[in-house]
Design an enzyme around this catalytic site. Structure first.
Site, PDB file in Angstrom:
ATOM      1  N   THR A  15      37.124  50.943  44.270  1.00  0.00           N
ATOM      2  CA  THR A  15      37.151  51.165  42.816  1.00  0.00           C
ATOM      3  C   THR A  15      37.786  49.999  42.059  1.00  0.00           C
ATOM      4  OG1 THR A  15      39.280  52.264  43.003  1.00  0.00           O
ATOM      5  CG2 THR A  15      37.339  53.688  43.028  1.00  0.00           C
ATOM      6  N   GLY A  16      38.382  49.073  42.778  1.00  0.00           N
ATOM      7  CA  GLY A  16      39.080  47.964  42.120  1.00  0.00           C
ATOM      8  C   GLY A  16      38.116  46.945  41.528  1.00  0.00           C
ATOM      9  N   ALA A  17      38.681  46.003  40.764  1.00  0.00           N
ATOM     10  CA  ALA A  17      37.851  44.981  40.114  1.00  0.00           C
ATOM     11  C   ALA A  17      37.022  44.218  41.157  1.00  0.00           C
ATOM     12  CB  ALA A  17      38.745  44.008  39.334  1.00  0.00           C
ATOM     13  N   CYS A 132      41.421  33.153  44.946  1.00  0.00           N
ATOM     14  CA  CYS A 132      40.295  32.784  44.076  1.00  0.00           C
ATOM     15  C   CYS A 132      40.379  31.341  43.559  1.00  0.00           C
ATOM     16  CB  CYS A 132      40.202  33.756  42.897  1.00  0.00           C
ATOM     17  SG  CYS A 132      41.791  34.359  42.300  1.00  0.00           S
ATOM     18  N   GLN A 159      43.489  30.736  34.179  1.00  0.00           N
ATOM     19  CA  GLN A 159      42.964  31.871  34.941  1.00  0.00           C
ATOM     20  C   GLN A 159      42.758  33.132  34.096  1.00  0.00           C
ATOM     21  OE1 GLN A 159      45.518  30.499  38.846  1.00  0.00           O
ATOM     22  NE2 GLN A 159      44.707  32.578  38.899  1.00  0.00           N
ATOM     23  N   GLY A 163      41.685  38.710  37.438  1.00  0.00           N
ATOM     24  CA  GLY A 163      42.309  38.439  38.733  1.00  0.00           C
ATOM     25  C   GLY A 163      43.452  39.396  39.003  1.00  0.00           C
ATOM     26  N   LYS A 223      50.141  29.490  47.164  1.00  0.00           N
ATOM     27  CA  LYS A 223      48.904  29.858  47.874  1.00  0.00           C
ATOM     28  C   LYS A 223      47.903  28.719  47.751  1.00  0.00           C
ATOM     29  CE  LYS A 223      48.930  34.010  45.831  1.00  0.00           C
ATOM     30  NZ  LYS A 223      48.477  35.299  45.282  1.00  0.00           N
ATOM     31  N   ARG A 245      47.946  31.828  33.274  1.00  0.00           N
ATOM     32  CA  ARG A 245      47.049  32.934  32.868  1.00  0.00           C
ATOM     33  C   ARG A 245      46.712  32.787  31.397  1.00  0.00           C
ATOM     34  NH1 ARG A 245      45.218  36.391  36.501  1.00  0.00           N
ATOM     35  NH2 ARG A 245      47.310  37.040  37.118  1.00  0.00           N
ATOM     36  N   HIS A 252      37.877  31.588  36.452  1.00  0.00           N
ATOM     37  CA  HIS A 252      39.013  30.691  36.410  1.00  0.00           C
ATOM     38  C   HIS A 252      38.488  29.281  36.144  1.00  0.00           C
ATOM     39  CE1 HIS A 252      41.360  33.936  37.798  1.00  0.00           C
ATOM     40  NE2 HIS A 252      41.513  33.619  39.053  1.00  0.00           N
ATOM     41  N   ASN A 326      35.877  34.286  39.075  1.00  0.00           N
ATOM     42  CA  ASN A 326      36.951  34.591  40.021  1.00  0.00           C
ATOM     43  C   ASN A 326      36.684  35.835  40.855  1.00  0.00           C
ATOM     44  OD1 ASN A 326      37.315  35.817  37.356  1.00  0.00           O
ATOM     45  ND2 ASN A 326      39.186  36.712  38.183  1.00  0.00           N
TER      46      ASN A 326
END
Ligand code: L14
Length: 348
Positions: A15-17, A132, A159, A163, A223, A245, A252, A326
């Site tokens: 169900t997430g993006a 991403c 970004q 995300g 990361k 952001r 992005h 992204n």
């Protein structure tokens, strides 16, 4: 055609993006899905989603969920992956994990197929999908590095809120409305859900993505730095990142400065390398004001590059602008691409 082997696929965090985009991408790619299991937290269990016109009921993800699963796509947060990915592997599934849980672990390939597809075959059950922002940058830089050598990379990112998930996108929507109605802005999620302090994102720019590390960099920045070296097998490459952001929903963008090793490289050579690079679309023509933007890249699987310029002082320095969706190349599409490679190369 009917003999195509089909695979039992599980999507954890459906169900997430990113989970939603994983389902869309599996559909768009006509991925050989046999059985499909949509897994979620207990909160979303029981709700319904459709895939290829068929309705599926979400089930709570448990260790037993992975019985007979061939491929499990994880995107439900690092703690879920840490707990359940090893269980899925025990049940015989190959896990493609979109969280940061195992990316830097020894024995876990960290893969962008355009860069290091053959690393997939070393997998011991888990393959990690990079961050991403890392994915789109390394895919654009690897062909340059292969041809010209590379000593240094400095990146600043721009970004999208998606995300940080659907809730963060909702926060931007609400704050934008409040701002335009002259109301005070309330921030609850960004820059990082659960962190000590929150700042409005609407009509703002936040120089924090993910939590701070002891060295003053954010985890998102580290990361990008560490994953880039691992994916490119380039431990000595100098990489620095600033991750920011901005208040838009999708894609992005990145301003990337690179120093190549070869002397006398021209912008034309650079453009040609990128024109021929897999997964990359060159959109670069100042004369016609042609360059990619987050809106133009949204909903597309490619990575778009423009604004290629030679540094004015360092003859080995170049600047470029790299944009990609992204949630697609940065997450769902890269994961599905890894799954396609597992099948095509019989590395499952
Ligand atoms: O490392 O908030 O996969 O935009 C990617 C999205 C970390 C958070 C990751 C964001 C996440 C990031």
């Amino acid at each position: 055609m009917s003999e195509t082997k089909r695979y039992h696929v599980a999507v954890v965090g459906a169900t997430g993006a990113v989970g939603q985009k994983m389902l869309e991408t599996l559909e768009d790619r006509n991925f050989p899905v046999g059985e499909l299991k949509l897994l979620s937290s207990s909160r979303s269990a029981g709700s319904k989603m459709t895939f290829n016109g068929k309705e599926y009921t979400l089930e709570e993800a448990t260790p037993e969920s992975f019985e007979n699963v061939d491929i499990a796509l994880f995107s439900a947060g690092g703690s879920v992956s840490k707990q359940l990915a090893p269980e899925a592997v025990k049940h015989g599934a190959v896990v493609i994990d979109n969280t940061s849980a195992f990316r830097m672990s020894e024995g876990v390939p960290l893969v962008v197929p355009e860069v290091n597809e053959s690393d997939i075959k070393q997998h011991q059950g888990i393959i990690a999908n990079p961050n991403c922002s890392t994915i789109q940058m390394v895919a654009a830089l690897e062909p340059v590095r292969q041809a010209l050598g590379m000593s240094r990379v400095i990146v600043s990112t721009y970004q999208a809120v998606s995300g940080a998930g659907n809730e963060a996108a909702e926060e931007l929507r609400e704050q934008s409305q409040s701002f335009l109605n002259g109301k005070e802005l309330e921030a609850n999620i960004l820059p990082v859900k659960g962190d000590k302090k929150h700042y409005p994102i609407a009509f703002n720019a936040l120089p924090q993505i993910d939590v701070f590390q002891d060295n003053g960099y954010t985890f998102e920045e580290m990361k990008m730095i560490n994953e880039t070296k691992k994916i490119m097998h380039a431990p000595d490459l100098s990489v620095a990142a600033t991750c920011v952001r901005l208040p838009f929903f999708t894609s992005h963008a990145e301003s990337v400065y690179v120093e190549v090793e070869k002397e006398g490289v021209t912008v034309e050579q650079m453009k040609q390398l990128l024109e021929e690079a897999p997964g990359i679309v060159l959109e670069d023509d100042p004369a016609t004001q042609t360059y990619p933007t987050p809106l133009s890249a949204a909903e597309k699987r490619d990575i778009f590059v423009g604004r290629i310029r030679k540094d004015l002082d360092d003859p080995k320095g170049f600047h470029l602008w790299v944009v990609s969706d992204n949630l697609l190349k940065g997450a769902a599409w890269n994961s599905v691409q890894i799954a396609e490679s597992l099948i095509a190369n019989e590395w499952l």
